[in-house]
Design a protein around this motif. Structure first.
Motif, PDB file in Angstrom:
ATOM      1  N   PRO A  21       0.825  -1.212   0.000  1.00 17.93           N
ATOM      2  CA  PRO A  21       0.000   0.000   0.000  1.00 17.93           C
ATOM      3  C   PRO A  21       0.859   1.263   0.000  1.00 17.93           C
ATOM      4  O   PRO A  21       1.831   1.354   0.759  1.00 17.93           O
ATOM      5  CB  PRO A  21      -0.792  -0.101   1.309  1.00 17.93           C
ATOM      6  CG  PRO A  21      -0.770  -1.535   1.665  1.00 17.93           C
ATOM      7  CD  PRO A  21       0.505  -2.096   1.114  1.00 17.93           C
ATOM      8  N   GLU A  43      11.811  13.206  -2.338  1.00 14.49           N
ATOM      9  CA  GLU A  43      10.585  12.539  -1.884  1.00 14.49           C
ATOM     10  C   GLU A  43       9.576  13.518  -1.291  1.00 14.49           C
ATOM     11  O   GLU A  43       8.715  13.141  -0.519  1.00 14.49           O
ATOM     12  CB  GLU A  43      10.904  11.447  -0.846  1.00 14.49           C
ATOM     13  CG  GLU A  43      11.806  10.370  -1.410  1.00 14.49           C
ATOM     14  CD  GLU A  43      12.041   9.235  -0.430  1.00 14.49           C
ATOM     15  OE1 GLU A  43      11.830   8.084  -0.826  1.00 14.49           O
ATOM     16  OE2 GLU A  43      12.426   9.508   0.721  1.00 14.49           O
ATOM     17  N   GLN A  44       9.732  14.791  -1.631  1.00 16.50           N
ATOM     18  CA  GLN A  44       8.843  15.814  -1.088  1.00 16.50           C
ATOM     19  C   GLN A  44       8.183  16.627  -2.200  1.00 16.50           C
ATOM     20  O   GLN A  44       7.522  17.631  -1.919  1.00 16.50           O
ATOM     21  CB  GLN A  44       9.630  16.766  -0.170  1.00 16.50           C
ATOM     22  CG  GLN A  44      10.297  16.079   1.012  1.00 16.50           C
ATOM     23  CD  GLN A  44       9.272  15.603   2.024  1.00 16.50           C
ATOM     24  OE1 GLN A  44       8.564  16.395   2.624  1.00 16.50           O
ATOM     25  NE2 GLN A  44       9.185  14.282   2.192  1.00 16.50           N
TER      26      GLN A  44
ATOM     27  N   LEU B 131      11.513   3.395   9.451  1.00 20.66           N
ATOM     28  CA  LEU B 131      11.019   4.711   9.886  1.00 20.66           C
ATOM     29  C   LEU B 131      10.057   4.572  11.060  1.00 20.66           C
ATOM     30  O   LEU B 131      10.122   5.328  12.027  1.00 20.66           O
ATOM     31  CB  LEU B 131      10.309   5.418   8.717  1.00 20.66           C
ATOM     32  CG  LEU B 131      11.208   6.000   7.628  1.00 20.66           C
ATOM     33  CD1 LEU B 131      10.393   6.351   6.388  1.00 20.66           C
ATOM     34  CD2 LEU B 131      11.949   7.230   8.137  1.00 20.66           C
ATOM     35  N   GLU B 132       9.176   3.569  10.961  1.00 18.42           N
ATOM     36  CA  GLU B 132       8.214   3.400  12.055  1.00 18.42           C
ATOM     37  C   GLU B 132       8.934   3.018  13.349  1.00 18.42           C
ATOM     38  O   GLU B 132       8.662   3.575  14.415  1.00 18.42           O
ATOM     39  CB  GLU B 132       7.171   2.328  11.702  1.00 18.42           C
ATOM     40  CG  GLU B 132       6.226   2.090  12.874  1.00 18.42           C
ATOM     41  CD  GLU B 132       4.947   1.358  12.508  1.00 18.42           C
ATOM     42  OE1 GLU B 132       4.618   1.280  11.315  1.00 18.42           O
ATOM     43  OE2 GLU B 132       4.276   0.879  13.444  1.00 18.42           O
ATOM     44  N   ARG B 135      10.518   5.823  15.056  1.00 17.03           N
ATOM     45  CA  ARG B 135       9.564   6.660  15.812  1.00 17.03           C
ATOM     46  C   ARG B 135       9.199   6.023  17.147  1.00 17.03           C
ATOM     47  O   ARG B 135       8.736   6.694  18.054  1.00 17.03           O
ATOM     48  CB  ARG B 135       8.267   6.863  14.996  1.00 17.03           C
ATOM     49  CG  ARG B 135       8.436   7.690  13.741  1.00 17.03           C
ATOM     50  CD  ARG B 135       7.092   8.241  13.222  1.00 17.03           C
ATOM     51  NE  ARG B 135       6.098   7.216  12.909  1.00 17.03           N
ATOM     52  CZ  ARG B 135       6.056   6.513  11.778  1.00 17.03           C
ATOM     53  NH1 ARG B 135       6.970   6.713  10.845  1.00 17.03           N
ATOM     54  NH2 ARG B 135       5.104   5.613  11.574  1.00 17.03           N
TER      55      ARG B 135
ATOM     56  N   MET D   1       2.279   2.416   9.998  1.00 16.61           N
ATOM     57  CA  MET D   1       2.581   2.112   8.600  1.00 16.61           C
ATOM     58  C   MET D   1       1.296   2.038   7.788  1.00 16.61           C
ATOM     59  O   MET D   1       0.273   1.597   8.299  1.00 16.61           O
ATOM     60  CB  MET D   1       3.325   0.782   8.515  1.00 16.61           C
ATOM     61  CG  MET D   1       4.515   0.820   7.582  1.00 16.61           C
ATOM     62  SD  MET D   1       5.372  -0.761   7.542  1.00 16.61           S
ATOM     63  CE  MET D   1       5.967  -0.938   9.214  1.00 16.61           C
ATOM     64  N   LEU D   2       1.374   2.447   6.558  1.00 15.60           N
ATOM     65  CA  LEU D   2       0.165   2.506   5.725  1.00 15.60           C
ATOM     66  C   LEU D   2      -0.366   1.103   5.457  1.00 15.60           C
ATOM     67  O   LEU D   2       0.385   0.211   5.082  1.00 15.60           O
ATOM     68  CB  LEU D   2       0.489   3.214   4.401  1.00 15.60           C
ATOM     69  CG  LEU D   2      -0.738   3.713   3.652  1.00 15.60           C
ATOM     70  CD1 LEU D   2      -1.340   4.915   4.376  1.00 15.60           C
ATOM     71  CD2 LEU D   2      -0.388   4.077   2.214  1.00 15.60           C
ATOM     72  N   LEU D  37       3.774  10.962   4.094  1.00 16.71           N
ATOM     73  CA  LEU D  37       3.861   9.498   4.062  1.00 16.71           C
ATOM     74  C   LEU D  37       5.294   9.037   3.773  1.00 16.71           C
ATOM     75  O   LEU D  37       5.795   8.095   4.383  1.00 16.71           O
ATOM     76  CB  LEU D  37       2.916   8.940   2.993  1.00 16.71           C
ATOM     77  CG  LEU D  37       2.939   7.411   2.842  1.00 16.71           C
ATOM     78  CD1 LEU D  37       2.397   6.732   4.090  1.00 16.71           C
ATOM     79  CD2 LEU D  37       2.154   6.978   1.614  1.00 16.71           C
ATOM     80  N   ASN D  38       5.954   9.723   2.854  1.00 20.57           N
ATOM     81  CA  ASN D  38       7.295   9.296   2.465  1.00 20.57           C
ATOM     82  C   ASN D  38       8.290   9.374   3.621  1.00 20.57           C
ATOM     83  O   ASN D  38       9.274   8.637   3.645  1.00 20.57           O
ATOM     84  CB  ASN D  38       7.811  10.141   1.294  1.00 20.57           C
ATOM     85  CG  ASN D  38       7.120   9.774  -0.018  1.00 20.57           C
ATOM     86  OD1 ASN D  38       6.517   8.718  -0.128  1.00 20.57           O
ATOM     87  ND2 ASN D  38       7.209  10.658  -1.004  1.00 20.57           N
ATOM     88  N   TYR D  39       8.060  10.266   4.545  1.00 21.40           N
ATOM     89  CA  TYR D  39       8.953  10.357   5.713  1.00 21.40           C
ATOM     90  C   TYR D  39       8.495   9.472   6.865  1.00 21.40           C
ATOM     91  O   TYR D  39       9.156   9.391   7.888  1.00 21.40           O
ATOM     92  CB  TYR D  39       9.038  11.813   6.193  1.00 21.40           C
ATOM     93  CG  TYR D  39      10.029  12.665   5.417  1.00 21.40           C
ATOM     94  CD1 TYR D  39      10.875  12.120   4.449  1.00 21.40           C
ATOM     95  CD2 TYR D  39      10.134  14.029   5.671  1.00 21.40           C
ATOM     96  CE1 TYR D  39      11.772  12.910   3.747  1.00 21.40           C
ATOM     97  CE2 TYR D  39      11.038  14.828   4.980  1.00 21.40           C
ATOM     98  CZ  TYR D  39      11.849  14.258   4.013  1.00 21.40           C
ATOM     99  OH  TYR D  39      12.744  15.050   3.332  1.00 21.40           O
ATOM    100  N   GLY D  40       7.332   8.820   6.700  1.00 18.62           N
ATOM    101  CA  GLY D  40       6.821   7.963   7.763  1.00 18.62           C
ATOM    102  C   GLY D  40       5.998   8.783   8.737  1.00 18.62           C
ATOM    103  O   GLY D  40       6.397   9.874   9.126  1.00 18.62           O
ATOM    104  N   THR D  41       4.838   8.241   9.115  1.00 15.79           N
ATOM    105  CA  THR D  41       3.954   9.023   9.979  1.00 15.79           C
ATOM    106  C   THR D  41       3.047   8.105  10.781  1.00 15.79           C
ATOM    107  O   THR D  41       2.710   6.998  10.336  1.00 15.79           O
ATOM    108  CB  THR D  41       3.085   9.986   9.141  1.00 15.79           C
ATOM    109  OG1 THR D  41       2.213  10.698  10.016  1.00 15.79           O
ATOM    110  CG2 THR D  41       2.239   9.239   8.104  1.00 15.79           C
ATOM    111  N   ASP D  42       2.642   8.566  11.964  1.00 13.63           N
ATOM    112  CA  ASP D  42       1.619   7.864  12.741  1.00 13.63           C
ATOM    113  C   ASP D  42       0.274   8.559  12.600  1.00 13.63           C
ATOM    114  O   ASP D  42      -0.696   8.165  13.214  1.00 13.63           O
ATOM    115  CB  ASP D  42       2.023   7.840  14.220  1.00 13.63           C
ATOM    116  CG  ASP D  42       3.251   6.956  14.428  1.00 13.63           C
ATOM    117  OD1 ASP D  42       3.410   5.963  13.697  1.00 13.63           O
ATOM    118  OD2 ASP D  42       4.063   7.274  15.327  1.00 13.63           O
TER     119      ASP D  42
END
Lengths: 164, 453, 336, 269
Positions: A21, A43-44, B131-132, B135, D1-2, D37-42
């Motif tokens: 995904p 990537e931005q 990345l996760e 964090r 993660m997505l 999203l590309n940098y990773g996120t919660d």
């Protein structure tokens, strides 16, 4: 997390791929398709090095999840390059010393391709606008602008020669 | 396109060259325009692990603890590296040329000295998992007061475990240039003109971010595909950090998407290679654009005071310079850059009395390092702004003021090297010619090759 | 509203190379049996063009066509030591090493050619097009390819050369700063013309006239690339760039190419540059380092032009519209 | 993660995804969401793309122009009937970004971006928002200041075409193209006999969201539209803004030049 199958036409060839995904077009191009001419710069969406054509329009491949462009036609620098010789835009960049480190070059050429397809006789300012989303840290842009204007001349005269 | 004015130094220019001097096509241009040029990131290996760094969120703090439990539970995480995993935990680039000190750990043990400092490295199957997990790492900090101003840092409590907030040059708190007697010069001068100049840090901003992939080979060696500007610098430093014989490592590179000095530090390669050694898998560590912007070392900020003793006719007879290089938290190449800055003074001018104190100062910001014009660019901004201020003060033509003071062959520089191959006079004359400016006859016929005129 | 025009000048010098720790680079060169030459290095091309200029230097020294020289870089298993690409050292250091290697290889090549032609090596010249012949007698000659084949298959010789350039370490005298930190100096002078918007402090660089003294332009087109790109970086440094816009406060550091300000293709100045050449005594064919210097003279030239335009002396980089406007306000008696 | 990228074929389907998927947010052109999203996120774990939800298109009718939320900025640029917006669109990012970014997405872009929204506020545009209990229509100004609730989707924006030459726009930037705003000014000023009969003015880059410059509007309305009156009215803008420091400019600078750019925008200087 569920992977999905996505179909794209990449440089004229139909491809199916299994993707996680949110996989971006640049990841798919570089990692599963081996098309490394598309460069990863930020990537931005702020540097333009990863620019490709999606259905004929420029897009930053780092910001396109491939699931959202199912069925699209994607063209990369590899697709632009003819089997023999160079595309007139490539020739103009080469002859005009419009590359230094070369990292921004693919993106610049793809932007130029989209511009010249839409506007075969661009003004200098049209060229400036077209590349305004593409960062070059080496050249100071002048040679790139000149090369794109030169490419327009090359394409027009080739078309003229063909018509004659 | 390019114009060469061959009327200058005609006698010194070698004749009869055939390939040199020709605008032959770039050897790499065809690869560039077809996208086929191979940058380090284009070489990929199956089974590669992705490294993402946990970074300090504080400017200056003690690390009370690092909790990686939640991070290790993220699916796809393979290992998390901390300072305990680094064989020789000193990252001291200039060690190779005999310049220390050992002041920067590869991964910090008990404290962080700038925001963004790397703390521990997550290795995972995908960039997303790394990345996760990064964090999820919890770092327990105890904040300490940061210092951001170079002059304040000179006198404030040292923030490193050892030493001072400035680099010590053979017993001196700064790199010194002493030439003539600057105080005597000021006493004899008609005017004393003093100004302060300053800059803030500047990023190299290459379009390709810093990165590498380290790959374990079947023969027990590790190949590192890197975009370093200096392969052997990288190899030698890695061997020291990893505690392996030099011939265990092989660096491959040479094609870089812009450097400008930003890829001379050896940050990513040692940790990627360590990860590869400990997991026996290829490891890729590439800076994100945000890391490149804020964590990779910038051009140092500088603060420069220039005090000049000037005669009514424009001759500068004394120049005193106090220069602070903001090295950030660690020295990296700044100790060398500060010396280079000192050696550049007093600019391309022959001044009989020169006094330079160039300080390499530590503050709680991203360590600075080499960049295009290292040690010189900001100095030139200060020097040439100062020359303009002098010209305005004396109501002199700014070009003629420079010509009057220009260094020429045979002059002695402040660092006691005799000038040869000077051409300051001629570039000024050439620029004047381009803009149609008439120089006074005595300046129009000046030459760098003779002291006449 | 007024747009105020001004002009400023700056002149600089720039050192080639570093040597406070000793500054060496090596090159190896060998002829293949196809008549080509391969230069093996561990040097890095960042876009400045060492892969091109190195081949030119080798071709010049060997007396063979540029197209027949290939550069193989950079792999530490095969390439000999190079300090790296920085300090404007590449063309000077690596170029010198390549030149030395090429001289040694050329000697063997000429020697083998002399044996094949049964003449004295001292009487032979290269034509730069792939042939070696007796000076003054172009017909009495031999192709470089045939020399390479003969060396390998008949004479058991390698046409190869080793090159090394070392600028020895210079110790600094701590008390006086006496030192020998570089190999030569390049020079530049810039005249900048700017326009300042007196209501906003915005600066437009209208024109930059530059004169660069670079020793010898090894490849004028590549030198021109450095000049144009470097001058652009100079404008960028002067007016736009920083990672800490509120230095020494660390807030609001830019994270991407939107926030990190640099002039775009719509912000470039008209540029008129001229190269002058004073060959260095120690660079290959008189070369000096050019890459770094090109960014330096534009910065103070722009600062001085801004003062000329509007009477505001900004002494801190970058020279933002805000700093200029604060200065204009102060001049107009509205200090903020 | 997505976990998911959903591709609904209609607005109701998109709403269902938004309420059923955990941590779902809307993905429009992707130019804001994908960098995160590309940098990773919660912050989210699912994306609901509007690309195929039927929200693209422009309708220009007498009295009312309607723009589907998923219409790209390039499509707006290519619409000849909206030529008056061209100078504004031309300042937004780069052509490539405009190929991707959408009109609806622009409402949710953080400052100092989002210049189309500044224009929409000046035009008095309304946003149509699909929610759990059906549709509602509210001023864009309100959508921008209070946002939308979870599960709601902006489906279109609409406005009345401004009178000829009534629309004014200036964006002060650091770069000629592809630059964030120092100050963005958009206005619709209607004159009757040289006197301002109505003025709607919006500012970008000078507060947390694009704002109305009501003080300027008030000062201008009923006045002769000349340099002196405009200059005086422009100074009132300081009452309407609350600028902040960022990487582009300081709050001080933005405030200092806002009246200048308001004047320049209104007078077309």
């Amino acid at each position: 997390m569920k992977h999905s199958v996505v179909s794209l036409t990449i440089n004229g060839a139909e491809r199916q791929m299994l993707v996680a995904p949110g996989s971006t077009l640049i990841d798919v191009l570089r990692e599963s398709q081996g098309l490394t001419g598309t460069r990863r710069g930020c990537e931005q969406g702020a540097c333009g090095t990863c620019t490709v054509l999606v259905d004929g329009k420029t897009a930053m491949s780092c910001m396109l999840p491939v699931e959202t462009i199912e069925g699209a036609h994607v063209e990369t620098i590899e697709g632009l390059t003819p089997p023999q010789g160079l595309h007139p835009i490539q020739e103009a960049f080469l002859q005009g010393f419009a590359t230094q480190c070369g990292f921004c070059t693919s993106g610049m050429i793809m932007v130029a391709a989209a511009l010249l397809a839409k506007n075969p006789n661009p003004s200098r300012e049209d060229v400036v606008r077209a590349i305004s989303g593409n960062i070059c840290r080496c050249t100071g842009y002048e040679a790139i602008i000149d090369a794109i204007l030169d490419a327009a001349v090359r394409i027009r005269s080739a078309a003229h020669a063909e018509a004659a | 396109m390019e114009k060469i004015d061959t009327s200058f130094f005609a006698k010194e220019r070698e004749a009869e060259l055939s390939v040199v001097g020709e605008s032959v096509q770039r050897a790499d241009a065809r690869g560039h325009v077809t996208g086929r040029t191979q940058f380090y990131e284009d070489v990929t290996f199956p089974n590669t692990l992705h490294l993402k760094m946990v970074r300090s969120t504080r400017h200056h703090a003690l690390i009370k603890g690092i909790d990686t439990e939640a991070a290790m539970k993220v699916p796809g995480v393979v290992r998390i590296l901390t300072h305990k995993d680094v064989p020789n935990n000193w990252y001291t680039i200039l060690k190779l040329i005999g310049v220390g000190p050992d002041d920067e750990p590869v991964l910090p043990e008990d404290r962080v000295l700038f925001m963004g400092e790397q703390i521990c490295a997550v290795l995972a199957e995908t960039p997303q998992a790394a990345l996760e997990a990064a964090r999820r790492v919890v770092v327990d900090y105890e904040d300490l007061p940061p210092v951001f101003d170079v002059e304040a840092a000179m006198t404030s409590t040292p923030f490193k475990k050892d030493g001072t907030n400035y680099f010590v040059y053979e017993g001196h708190n700064c790199r010194r240039i002493r030439f003539g007697d600057v105080e005597k010069g000021f006493a004899e001068a008609d005017h004393v003109i003093e100004h302060r100049y300053e800059s803030s840090p500047i990023e190299h901003a290459p379009t390709e971010t810093t990165g590498c992939t380290a790959k374990p080979e079947g023969n027990g060696r590790i190949t590192i595909y890197s975009n370093t500007q200096a392969l052997y610098f990288t190899l030698d430093n890695m061997a020291l950090i990893l505690g392996v014989p030099f011939n265990k490592l092989r660096l491959v590179g040479g094609t870089v998407g812009g450097g400008f000095g930003g890829k001379v530090d050896v940050i990513v390669e040692p940790i990627a290679a360590l990860g590869a050694m400990l997991t026996n898998r290829p490891v890729k560590y590439a800076y994100s654009r945000a890391e490149e912007m804020q964590v990779s070392s910038p051009r140092a900020a500088e603060r420069i005071y220039i005090k000049d003793g000037v005669m009514k006719d424009g001759r500068i007879i004394a120049r005193k310079i106090t220069l602070y290089v903001d090295a950030g938290a660690y020295c990296r190449h700044s100790t060398y850059g500060t010396t280079k800055a000192a050696a550049h003074m007093p600019g391309p001018y022959t001044i009989p009395n020169v006094h330079v104190d160039a300080y390499c100062v530590y503050t709680n910001r991203t360590p600075s390092s080499a960049m295009r014009g290292f040690g010189v660019t900001i100095g030139d901004f200060a020097l040439e702004s100062q020359m303009d201020q002098i010209a305005r003060f004396l109501d002199m033509d700014p070009m003629e003021l420079r010509l009057l003071n220009a260094y020429r062959d045979g002059d002695m520089k402040a660092h006691r090297k005799k000038v040869d191959g000077a051409a300051l006079v001629e570039v000024i004359q050439a620029a004047a010619r381009q803009t149609g400016k008439q120089l006074a006859p005595r300046f129009a016929k000046m030459s760098s090759m003779t002291r006449e005129g | 509203m007024a747009r105020l025009k001004g002009r400023g000048v700056a002149a600089v010098n720039y050192p080639t190379g570093m040597n406070l720790g000793g500054d060496p680079s090596q090159a190896l060169i060998h002829a293949t049996t196809t008549g080509s030459f391969v230069i093996t290095l561990s040097s890095v091309d960042l876009g400045q063009g060492i892969k091109t200029v190195g081949a030119q230097i080798a071709a010049e020294t060997l007396g063979v066509p540029y197209e027949s020289v290939m550069i193989d870089t950079a792999d530490t298993d095969t390439g000999p030591h190079c300090m790296g690409t920085f300090a404007s050292r590449g063309t000077h250091r690596i170029g010198n090493a390549i030149m030395m290697a090429a001289k040694e290889a050329r000697e063997v090549m000429m020697c083998v050619a002399a044996t094949e032609l049964e003449v004295d090596a001292g009487d032979l010249v290269t034509d730069g097009k792939g042939r070696i012949h007796v000076n003054g007698a172009p017909d009495k000659g031999i192709a470089v390819l045939d020399v390479a084949l003969a060396a390998h298959f008949k004479h058991g010789k390698t046409i190869s050369g080793r090159g090394m350039y070392l600028k020895p370490k210079s110790e600094v005298v701590p008390e006086t700063g006496e030192m020998d930190p570089d190999s030569c100096q390049a020079h530049a002078c810039t005249i900048a013309e700017v326009e300042v918007d007196d209501e906003t402090g915005d600066v437009t660089v209208l024109k930059m006239t530059n004169a660069y003294e670079i020793g010898r332009a090894m490849n004028p087109a590549l030198a021109h690339q450095q000049i144009v790109g470097g001058a652009w970086m100079g404008i960028s440094h002067a007016l736009y760039e920083t990672t800490e816009p509120y230095y020494p406060n660390r807030a609001h550091g830019p994270l991407d190419f939107s926030e990190y300000l640099m002039p775009g293709p719509g912000d470039i100045a008209e540029m008129d540059s001229v190269i002058i050449e004073r060959p260095s005594s120690n660079g290959p064919y008189g070369a000096k380092g050019i890459g770094e210097m090109t960014a330096n003279s534009p910065i103070p030239a722009i600062a001085n032009a801004i003062f000329d335009a509007c009477g505001v002396r900004v002494t801190s980089m970058p020279i933002t519209p805000e700093k200029i406007l604060r200065g204009l306000d102060a001049l107009r008696g509205n200090p903020n | 993660m997505l976990q998911t990228v959903a591709m609904p074929g209609s607005v109701p389907e998109a709403q269902r995804f938004l309420s059923n998927l955990e941590g779902a947010i809307i993905l429009a052109g992707g130019t804001v969401v994908m960098p995160v999203l590309n940098y990773g996120t919660d912050a989210f774990t699912s994306l609901v793309s509007l690309r195929k939800a039927g929200l693209s298109g422009i309708s220009v009718e007498t009295g009312k122009t309607t723009i589907g939320a998923a219409t790209t900025l390039t499509e707006l640029e290519d619409e000849k009937a909206l030529a008056f917006l061209h100078p504004a669109l031309d300042t937004i990012a780069s052509p490539t970004i405009r190929n991707m970014a959408t009109a609806g997405g622009n409402l949710f872009v953080k400052q100092p971006y989002g210049d189309l929204t500044v224009c929409l506020i000046a035009l008095g545009a309304a946003a149509t928002i699909a929610g759990a209990k059906g549709e509602r229509i509210e001023p864009v100004e309100q959508t921008v200041s209070s946002g939308v609730k979870a599960g709601e989707i902006v489906t279109q924006v609409s406005f009345a075409m401004p009178a000829k030459d009534a629309f004014k726009f200036t964006k002060a930037t650091r770069k000629a193209f592809n630059s964030a705003a120092i100050v963005t000014v958009a206005a619709v000023v209607v004159l009757e006999g040289g006197v301002v009969s109505s003025a709607r003015i919006a500012l970008g880059g000078v507060a947390k969201t694009p704002v109305r410059a009501t003080s300027v509007e008030k000062a201008l309305t009923g006045k002769l539209f000349d340099r002196a009156h405009v200059e005086a009215a422009a100074k009132e803008a300081l009452k309407d803004i609350d600028p902040a420091d960022d990487a582009y400019a300081s709050a001080w600078y933005r405030a200092r030049v806002t009246p200048v750019h308001v004047r320049r925008a209104l007078l077309g200087e």
